[in-house]
Design a protein around this motif. Sequence first.
Motif, PDB file in Angstrom:
ATOM      1  N   PRO A 245     -18.786  24.895 -22.844  1.00  0.00           N
ATOM      2  CA  PRO A 245     -20.013  25.244 -22.113  1.00  0.00           C
ATOM      3  C   PRO A 245     -20.970  24.062 -21.887  1.00  0.00           C
ATOM      4  CG  PRO A 245     -19.555  26.893 -23.782  1.00  0.00           C
ATOM      5  CD  PRO A 245     -18.562  25.778 -23.985  1.00  0.00           C
ATOM      6  N   LYS A 246     -20.836  23.002 -22.651  1.00  0.00           N
ATOM      7  CA  LYS A 246     -21.729  21.850 -22.443  1.00  0.00           C
ATOM      8  C   LYS A 246     -21.530  21.228 -21.058  1.00  0.00           C
ATOM      9  CE  LYS A 246     -18.749  18.317 -24.535  1.00  0.00           C
ATOM     10  NZ  LYS A 246     -18.533  17.455 -25.658  1.00  0.00           N
ATOM     11  N   PHE A 247     -20.403  21.552 -20.404  1.00  0.00           N
ATOM     12  CA  PHE A 247     -20.144  21.015 -19.072  1.00  0.00           C
ATOM     13  C   PHE A 247     -20.696  21.917 -17.968  1.00  0.00           C
ATOM     14  CE2 PHE A 247     -16.585  19.255 -21.632  1.00  0.00           C
ATOM     15  CZ  PHE A 247     -16.965  17.919 -21.541  1.00  0.00           C
ATOM     16  N   ARG A 248     -21.421  22.927 -18.336  1.00  0.00           N
ATOM     17  CA  ARG A 248     -22.017  23.842 -17.364  1.00  0.00           C
ATOM     18  C   ARG A 248     -22.836  23.062 -16.352  1.00  0.00           C
ATOM     19  NH1 ARG A 248     -24.313  29.059 -16.582  1.00  0.00           N
ATOM     20  NH2 ARG A 248     -26.399  28.866 -15.714  1.00  0.00           N
ATOM     21  N   SER A 249     -22.740  23.482 -15.090  1.00  0.00           N
ATOM     22  CA  SER A 249     -23.458  22.809 -14.019  1.00  0.00           C
ATOM     23  C   SER A 249     -24.207  23.840 -13.179  1.00  0.00           C
ATOM     24  CB  SER A 249     -22.477  22.029 -13.136  1.00  0.00           C
ATOM     25  OG  SER A 249     -23.102  21.630 -11.935  1.00  0.00           O
ATOM     26  N   ASP A 250     -25.521  23.749 -13.186  1.00  0.00           N
ATOM     27  CA  ASP A 250     -26.337  24.653 -12.367  1.00  0.00           C
ATOM     28  C   ASP A 250     -26.036  24.460 -10.886  1.00  0.00           C
ATOM     29  OD1 ASP A 250     -27.524  25.754 -14.624  1.00  0.00           O
ATOM     30  OD2 ASP A 250     -29.206  24.337 -14.591  1.00  0.00           O
ATOM     31  N   GLU A 251     -25.760  23.219 -10.500  1.00  0.00           N
ATOM     32  CA  GLU A 251     -25.454  22.918  -9.095  1.00  0.00           C
ATOM     33  C   GLU A 251     -24.179  23.646  -8.650  1.00  0.00           C
ATOM     34  OE1 GLU A 251     -24.097  19.125  -6.314  1.00  0.00           O
ATOM     35  OE2 GLU A 251     -24.807  18.750  -8.358  1.00  0.00           O
ATOM     36  N   TRP A 252     -23.114  23.570  -9.479  1.00  0.00           N
ATOM     37  CA  TRP A 252     -21.870  24.232  -9.121  1.00  0.00           C
ATOM     38  C   TRP A 252     -21.998  25.752  -9.174  1.00  0.00           C
ATOM     39  CZ3 TRP A 252     -17.886  23.025  -6.401  1.00  0.00           C
ATOM     40  CH2 TRP A 252     -17.592  21.681  -6.210  1.00  0.00           C
ATOM     41  N   ARG A 253     -22.761  26.265 -10.123  1.00  0.00           N
ATOM     42  CA  ARG A 253     -22.952  27.720 -10.181  1.00  0.00           C
ATOM     43  C   ARG A 253     -23.662  28.204  -8.921  1.00  0.00           C
ATOM     44  NH1 ARG A 253     -22.168  31.872 -13.695  1.00  0.00           N
ATOM     45  NH2 ARG A 253     -23.450  33.681 -13.251  1.00  0.00           N
ATOM     46  N   ALA A 254     -24.636  27.451  -8.462  1.00  0.00           N
ATOM     47  CA  ALA A 254     -25.336  27.815  -7.222  1.00  0.00           C
ATOM     48  C   ALA A 254     -24.362  27.807  -6.039  1.00  0.00           C
ATOM     49  CB  ALA A 254     -26.498  26.863  -6.980  1.00  0.00           C
ATOM     50  N   LYS A 255     -23.470  26.821  -5.986  1.00  0.00           N
ATOM     51  CA  LYS A 255     -22.477  26.768  -4.902  1.00  0.00           C
ATOM     52  C   LYS A 255     -21.530  27.960  -4.972  1.00  0.00           C
ATOM     53  CE  LYS A 255     -22.245  21.773  -4.277  1.00  0.00           C
ATOM     54  NZ  LYS A 255     -21.403  20.567  -4.374  1.00  0.00           N
ATOM     55  N   MET A 256     -21.078  28.283  -6.187  1.00  0.00           N
ATOM     56  CA  MET A 256     -20.092  29.358  -6.345  1.00  0.00           C
ATOM     57  C   MET A 256     -20.693  30.739  -6.117  1.00  0.00           C
ATOM     58  SD  MET A 256     -17.579  28.115  -9.438  1.00  0.00           S
ATOM     59  CE  MET A 256     -18.834  27.879 -10.677  1.00  0.00           C
ATOM     60  N   THR A 257     -22.013  30.869  -6.225  1.00  0.00           N
ATOM     61  CA  THR A 257     -22.667  32.168  -6.034  1.00  0.00           C
ATOM     62  C   THR A 257     -23.416  32.241  -4.708  1.00  0.00           C
ATOM     63  OG1 THR A 257     -24.611  31.416  -7.230  1.00  0.00           O
ATOM     64  CG2 THR A 257     -22.925  32.599  -8.506  1.00  0.00           C
ATOM     65  N   ASP A 258     -23.169  31.289  -3.836  1.00  0.00           N
ATOM     66  CA  ASP A 258     -23.840  31.254  -2.531  1.00  0.00           C
ATOM     67  C   ASP A 258     -25.358  31.242  -2.686  1.00  0.00           C
ATOM     68  OD1 ASP A 258     -23.739  31.050   0.239  1.00  0.00           O
ATOM     69  OD2 ASP A 258     -23.822  33.234   0.519  1.00  0.00           O
ATOM     70  N   GLY A 259     -25.818  30.416  -3.639  1.00  0.00           N
ATOM     71  CA  GLY A 259     -27.262  30.241  -3.842  1.00  0.00           C
ATOM     72  C   GLY A 259     -27.927  31.312  -4.682  1.00  0.00           C
TER      73      GLY A 259
ATOM     74  N   ASP B  85     -28.069  33.691 -10.540  1.00  0.00           N
ATOM     75  CA  ASP B  85     -28.272  34.722 -11.559  1.00  0.00           C
ATOM     76  C   ASP B  85     -27.333  35.911 -11.387  1.00  0.00           C
ATOM     77  OD1 ASP B  85     -30.257  33.244 -12.823  1.00  0.00           O
ATOM     78  OD2 ASP B  85     -31.823  34.055 -11.512  1.00  0.00           O
ATOM     79  N   ASP B  86     -26.609  35.959 -10.275  1.00  0.00           N
ATOM     80  CA  ASP B  86     -25.667  37.055 -10.037  1.00  0.00           C
ATOM     81  C   ASP B  86     -24.464  36.937 -10.974  1.00  0.00           C
ATOM     82  OD1 ASP B  86     -27.280  38.054  -8.087  1.00  0.00           O
ATOM     83  OD2 ASP B  86     -25.939  37.585  -6.408  1.00  0.00           O
ATOM     84  N   PHE B  87     -23.805  38.065 -11.221  1.00  0.00           N
ATOM     85  CA  PHE B  87     -22.573  38.096 -12.013  1.00  0.00           C
ATOM     86  C   PHE B  87     -21.500  37.319 -11.253  1.00  0.00           C
ATOM     87  CE2 PHE B  87     -18.467  40.043 -12.979  1.00  0.00           C
ATOM     88  CZ  PHE B  87     -18.443  39.905 -14.359  1.00  0.00           C
ATOM     89  N   LEU B  88     -20.822  36.403 -11.937  1.00  0.00           N
ATOM     90  CA  LEU B  88     -19.842  35.547 -11.285  1.00  0.00           C
ATOM     91  C   LEU B  88     -18.472  35.677 -11.943  1.00  0.00           C
ATOM     92  CD1 LEU B  88     -19.037  33.226  -9.326  1.00  0.00           C
ATOM     93  CD2 LEU B  88     -19.850  31.627 -11.087  1.00  0.00           C
ATOM     94  N   MET B  89     -17.458  35.952 -11.108  1.00  0.00           N
ATOM     95  CA  MET B  89     -16.067  35.927 -11.546  1.00  0.00           C
ATOM     96  C   MET B  89     -15.406  34.750 -10.834  1.00  0.00           C
ATOM     97  SD  MET B  89     -15.061  39.996 -11.454  1.00  0.00           S
ATOM     98  CE  MET B  89     -13.354  39.656 -11.254  1.00  0.00           C
ATOM     99  N   VAL B  90     -14.606  33.974 -11.569  1.00  0.00           N
ATOM    100  CA  VAL B  90     -13.933  32.815 -10.982  1.00  0.00           C
ATOM    101  C   VAL B  90     -12.430  32.962 -11.188  1.00  0.00           C
ATOM    102  CG1 VAL B  90     -13.712  30.298 -11.006  1.00  0.00           C
ATOM    103  CG2 VAL B  90     -15.925  31.350 -11.480  1.00  0.00           C
TER     104      VAL B  90
ATOM    105  N   ALA C 191     -22.363  41.208  -7.677  1.00  0.00           N
ATOM    106  CA  ALA C 191     -21.208  40.453  -8.186  1.00  0.00           C
ATOM    107  C   ALA C 191     -20.717  39.458  -7.146  1.00  0.00           C
ATOM    108  CB  ALA C 191     -20.084  41.403  -8.569  1.00  0.00           C
ATOM    109  N   ARG C 192     -20.267  38.316  -7.628  1.00  0.00           N
ATOM    110  CA  ARG C 192     -19.737  37.248  -6.782  1.00  0.00           C
ATOM    111  C   ARG C 192     -18.349  36.881  -7.269  1.00  0.00           C
ATOM    112  NH1 ARG C 192     -23.100  36.371  -2.405  1.00  0.00           N
ATOM    113  NH2 ARG C 192     -25.146  37.085  -3.075  1.00  0.00           N
ATOM    114  N   LEU C 193     -17.499  36.480  -6.335  1.00  0.00           N
ATOM    115  CA  LEU C 193     -16.159  36.022  -6.686  1.00  0.00           C
ATOM    116  C   LEU C 193     -15.945  34.655  -6.056  1.00  0.00           C
ATOM    117  CD1 LEU C 193     -13.261  36.367  -7.790  1.00  0.00           C
ATOM    118  CD2 LEU C 193     -12.683  37.523  -5.640  1.00  0.00           C
ATOM    119  N   CYS C 194     -15.591  33.696  -6.885  1.00  0.00           N
ATOM    120  CA  CYS C 194     -15.274  32.353  -6.408  1.00  0.00           C
ATOM    121  C   CYS C 194     -13.769  32.153  -6.612  1.00  0.00           C
ATOM    122  CB  CYS C 194     -16.069  31.311  -7.191  1.00  0.00           C
ATOM    123  SG  CYS C 194     -15.653  29.620  -6.731  1.00  0.00           S
TER     124      CYS C 194
END
Length: 181
Positions: A121-135, A138-143, A167-170
């Motif tokens: 989890p230390k590699f968590r990236s807010d930038e990538w989460r925003a990309k994967m959730t279409d901005g 805070d939405d639930f994300l499945m990858v 819910a979001r799916l990447c």
Amino acid sequence: LTLPPFCHILLHDFLNTISQMQILYYMTCSGFMVMAAMFYSRVMRIPLVISYHTHLPSYGKNYLGFIPGIEEFAWFLLRFVHSRADLTLVTSPQMRDELTCNGIPRVDVWRKGIDTVRFHPKFRSDEWRAKMTDGKPDDFLMVYVGRLGAEKRLKDIKPVLERIPGARLCIVGTGPQEGEL
């Protein structure tokens, strides 16, 4: 058959390396190289371990379903190869049970798991989460990361996503179903 001199050297080095091995491990069984692995394991009298990753009966059904008896033929091929292995490793108890029920002997589970150092989890990236959730981070994300094929049944995720508000799916990967998904 006459081989160039460098081929003789390569073949000699290869046979020399194999003769020093205690066990011959062949990573996957979906190609013709398994025949060479079976041959060398017997000639050199070393155990053959095959790990099973490509479920040929499913591939046959999904991609060649128009051929009568394709699933049965796939099981025949699997029995032919895996009955000659000293051990077949699979990634789940369910797959072990399916292979065993279809006449494949000496099957065991190889738990691979997740590399918790590399995927910490230390590699968590807010930038990538925003990309994967279409901005909407805070939405639930499945990858899903992997091959996009019918045998993965990725379409089955849609009804689940529809029942989870926000819910979001990447999907990360390529394959035959990429355009459809």
